[in-house]
Scaffold this motif. Structure first.
Motif, PDB file in Angstrom:
ATOM      1  N   UNK A 198      21.103  -0.171  29.845  1.00 19.81           N
ATOM      2  CA  UNK A 198      21.713  -0.837  30.145  1.00 19.81           C
ATOM      3  C   UNK A 198      21.075  -1.647  31.862  1.00 19.81           C
ATOM      4  N   UNK A 199      20.135  -0.992  32.279  1.00 14.71           N
ATOM      5  CA  UNK A 199      19.818  -1.796  32.934  1.00 14.71           C
ATOM      6  C   UNK A 199      19.682  -3.575  32.599  1.00 14.71           C
ATOM      7  N   UNK A 200      19.401  -4.025  31.288  1.00 23.33           N
ATOM      8  CA  UNK A 200      19.303  -5.071  30.777  1.00 23.33           C
ATOM      9  C   UNK A 200      20.323  -5.917  30.708  1.00 23.33           C
ATOM     10  N   UNK A 201      21.177  -4.890  30.727  1.00 28.99           N
ATOM     11  CA  UNK A 201      22.961  -5.741  30.206  1.00 28.99           C
ATOM     12  C   UNK A 201      23.499  -5.887  32.107  1.00 28.99           C
ATOM     13  N   UNK A 202      22.816  -4.770  33.125  1.00 25.88           N
ATOM     14  CA  UNK A 202      23.361  -5.876  34.038  1.00 25.88           C
ATOM     15  C   UNK A 202      22.687  -6.889  34.074  1.00 25.88           C
ATOM     16  N   UNK A 203      22.198  -7.772  33.693  1.00 24.47           N
ATOM     17  CA  UNK A 203      21.241  -8.730  34.640  1.00 24.47           C
ATOM     18  C   UNK A 203      21.895  -9.637  33.611  1.00 24.47           C
ATOM     19  N   UNK A 204      21.799  -9.364  32.002  1.00 20.14           N
ATOM     20  CA  UNK A 204      22.130 -10.638  30.862  1.00 20.14           C
ATOM     21  C   UNK A 204      23.459 -11.027  31.049  1.00 20.14           C
ATOM     22  N   UNK A 205      25.033  -9.944  31.849  1.00 18.00           N
ATOM     23  CA  UNK A 205      25.549 -10.001  31.901  1.00 18.00           C
ATOM     24  C   UNK A 205      25.897 -10.938  33.267  1.00 18.00           C
ATOM     25  N   UNK A 206      25.746 -10.412  34.598  1.00 19.56           N
ATOM     26  CA  UNK A 206      25.490 -11.068  35.126  1.00 19.56           C
ATOM     27  C   UNK A 206      25.046 -12.826  35.123  1.00 19.56           C
ATOM     28  N   UNK A 207      23.852 -12.486  35.023  1.00 20.87           N
ATOM     29  CA  UNK A 207      23.396 -14.445  34.800  1.00 20.87           C
ATOM     30  C   UNK A 207      24.461 -14.884  33.792  1.00 20.87           C
ATOM     31  N   UNK A 208      25.457 -14.356  32.430  1.00 20.15           N
ATOM     32  CA  UNK A 208      26.194 -15.343  32.048  1.00 20.15           C
ATOM     33  C   UNK A 208      27.350 -16.088  32.959  1.00 20.15           C
ATOM     34  N   UNK A 209      27.589 -15.087  33.826  1.00 23.82           N
ATOM     35  CA  UNK A 209      28.693 -15.800  34.712  1.00 23.82           C
ATOM     36  C   UNK A 209      28.192 -16.638  35.542  1.00 23.82           C
ATOM     37  N   UNK A 210      27.132 -17.013  35.288  1.00 19.53           N
ATOM     38  CA  UNK A 210      26.505 -18.026  36.637  1.00 19.53           C
ATOM     39  C   UNK A 210      25.450 -19.405  36.096  1.00 19.53           C
ATOM     40  N   UNK A 211      25.924 -19.320  34.895  1.00 20.76           N
ATOM     41  CA  UNK A 211      24.847 -19.775  34.055  1.00 20.76           C
ATOM     42  C   UNK A 211      25.666 -20.939  34.022  1.00 20.76           C
ATOM     43  N   UNK A 212      24.663 -22.688  34.167  1.00 22.95           N
ATOM     44  CA  UNK A 212      24.507 -23.212  34.685  1.00 22.95           C
ATOM     45  C   UNK A 212      24.280 -23.774  35.474  1.00 22.95           C
ATOM     46  N   UNK A 213      24.189 -23.104  37.171  1.00 20.15           N
ATOM     47  CA  UNK A 213      24.230 -23.661  38.479  1.00 20.15           C
ATOM     48  C   UNK A 213      22.708 -23.843  38.292  1.00 20.15           C
ATOM     49  N   UNK A 214      22.700 -24.587  38.926  1.00 18.15           N
ATOM     50  CA  UNK A 214      21.352 -25.381  39.060  1.00 18.15           C
ATOM     51  C   UNK A 214      20.960 -24.441  40.810  1.00 18.15           C
ATOM     52  N   UNK A 215      19.483 -24.550  39.553  1.00 19.28           N
ATOM     53  CA  UNK A 215      18.789 -23.436  41.378  1.00 19.28           C
ATOM     54  C   UNK A 215      19.150 -22.408  42.234  1.00 19.28           C
ATOM     55  N   UNK A 216      19.827 -21.836  41.224  1.00 21.85           N
ATOM     56  CA  UNK A 216      20.099 -20.855  40.935  1.00 21.85           C
ATOM     57  C   UNK A 216      19.654 -19.789  41.849  1.00 21.85           C
ATOM     58  N   UNK A 217      20.619 -18.489  42.609  1.00 25.10           N
ATOM     59  CA  UNK A 217      19.468 -17.383  43.233  1.00 25.10           C
ATOM     60  C   UNK A 217      19.957 -15.953  43.522  1.00 25.10           C
ATOM     61  N   UNK A 218      19.521 -15.781  42.931  1.00 27.51           N
ATOM     62  CA  UNK A 218      19.683 -14.153  42.825  1.00 27.51           C
ATOM     63  C   UNK A 218      18.512 -13.132  43.339  1.00 27.51           C
ATOM     64  N   UNK A 219      19.825 -12.334  43.602  1.00 26.50           N
ATOM     65  CA  UNK A 219      18.991 -11.265  44.472  1.00 26.50           C
ATOM     66  C   UNK A 219      19.563 -10.052  43.496  1.00 26.50           C
TER      67      UNK A 219
END
Length: 224
Positions: free
Chosen positions: A45-66
């Motif tokens: 579930x911790x991995x899914x938090x990241x993968x689902x979140x990052x899917x929603x910002x896919x393609x952004x250049x220089x993405x910034x994640x906290x």
């Protein structure tokens, strides 16, 4: 069966109690009293938090994640696997010893992720970091406490109340996503997300991914 060995203890700032790091063979556990907060065998579930979140910002250049909460590093590792080489990831961890454990007894588990050039470790309160920034992040991923119903620190509740959610929304860029991990459903929290204007999906996931385990909840809340 191998016995559990206690490796270290750490105090949670703000009268949150004492964490205990335990090991049994290659398995690690972080305990708060009699409650197991994290186990190295359960990462789905911790991995899914990241993968689902990052899917929603896919393609952004220089993405910034906290990422709020380092824990055993599962969310960080999955985020790095999903993000491009030009991304930037800030991990805010309140308890300094957890960072020390990541570089010490659990170094093999973290597998060098803390030394990835995309990563910056911030030892401090993720809530204070969120409140100090405006339109800084494409995604904020919170795995803090047991979810919106705080267990370790009463002050964690301020992350998940209306003011905390407004602060998170302000810290996100347009179209950014707030991802929140929880051990259990919380209908009131879903309503608060929608109250402050997030488009919200609630996702049920298993603690050990496709292998099953306890059912956890993720919220993926998008800023319009």
């Amino acid at each position: 069966m191998l016995p559990w060995i206690e490796l270290d203890r750490a105090t949670i700032p703000g009268d949150g109690g004492a964490l205990r790091l335990k090991r049994r063979g290659s398995e690690f556990s972080i305990m708060l009293g009699a409650t197991e907060l994290m186990n190295s065998r359960l990462s789905g579930s911790e991995e899914a938090l990241a993968t689902l979140g990052c899917e929603r910002i896919a393609g952004r250049k220089g993405a910034s994640v906290l990422i709020g909460g380092l824990g055993m590093g599962f969310t960080l590792r999955a985020a790095l696997g999903a993000l491009a080489d030009d991304a930037h990831v800030v991990v805010a961890e309140l308890v300094p010893a957890i960072v020390d454990w990541a570089r010490g007894p659990m170094a093999d588990l973290h597998n060098g992720t803390l030394d990835d050039p995309r990563v910056k470790i911030h030892v401090g309160d993720v809530g204070a970091l969120i409140r100090s920034t405006k339109a800084a992040y494409d995604a904020i991923l919170l795995d803090v406490d047991n979810g919106p119903d705080g267990l370790t620190r009463a002050s964690n509740d301020s992350l998940y109340d209306h003011n905390g959610l407004r602060a998170a929304k302000s810290a996100l860029r347009a179209g950014g996503v707030l991802g929140v991990w929880s051990s259990a459903p919380d209908d009131a929290f879903t309503r608060r997300l929608r109250d402050v204007g997030f488009a919200t999906d609630e996702v049920r996931v298993r603690a050990n991914g496709k292998r099953g385990g306890a059912r956890h909840v993720l919220w993926m809340a998008t800023k319009g």
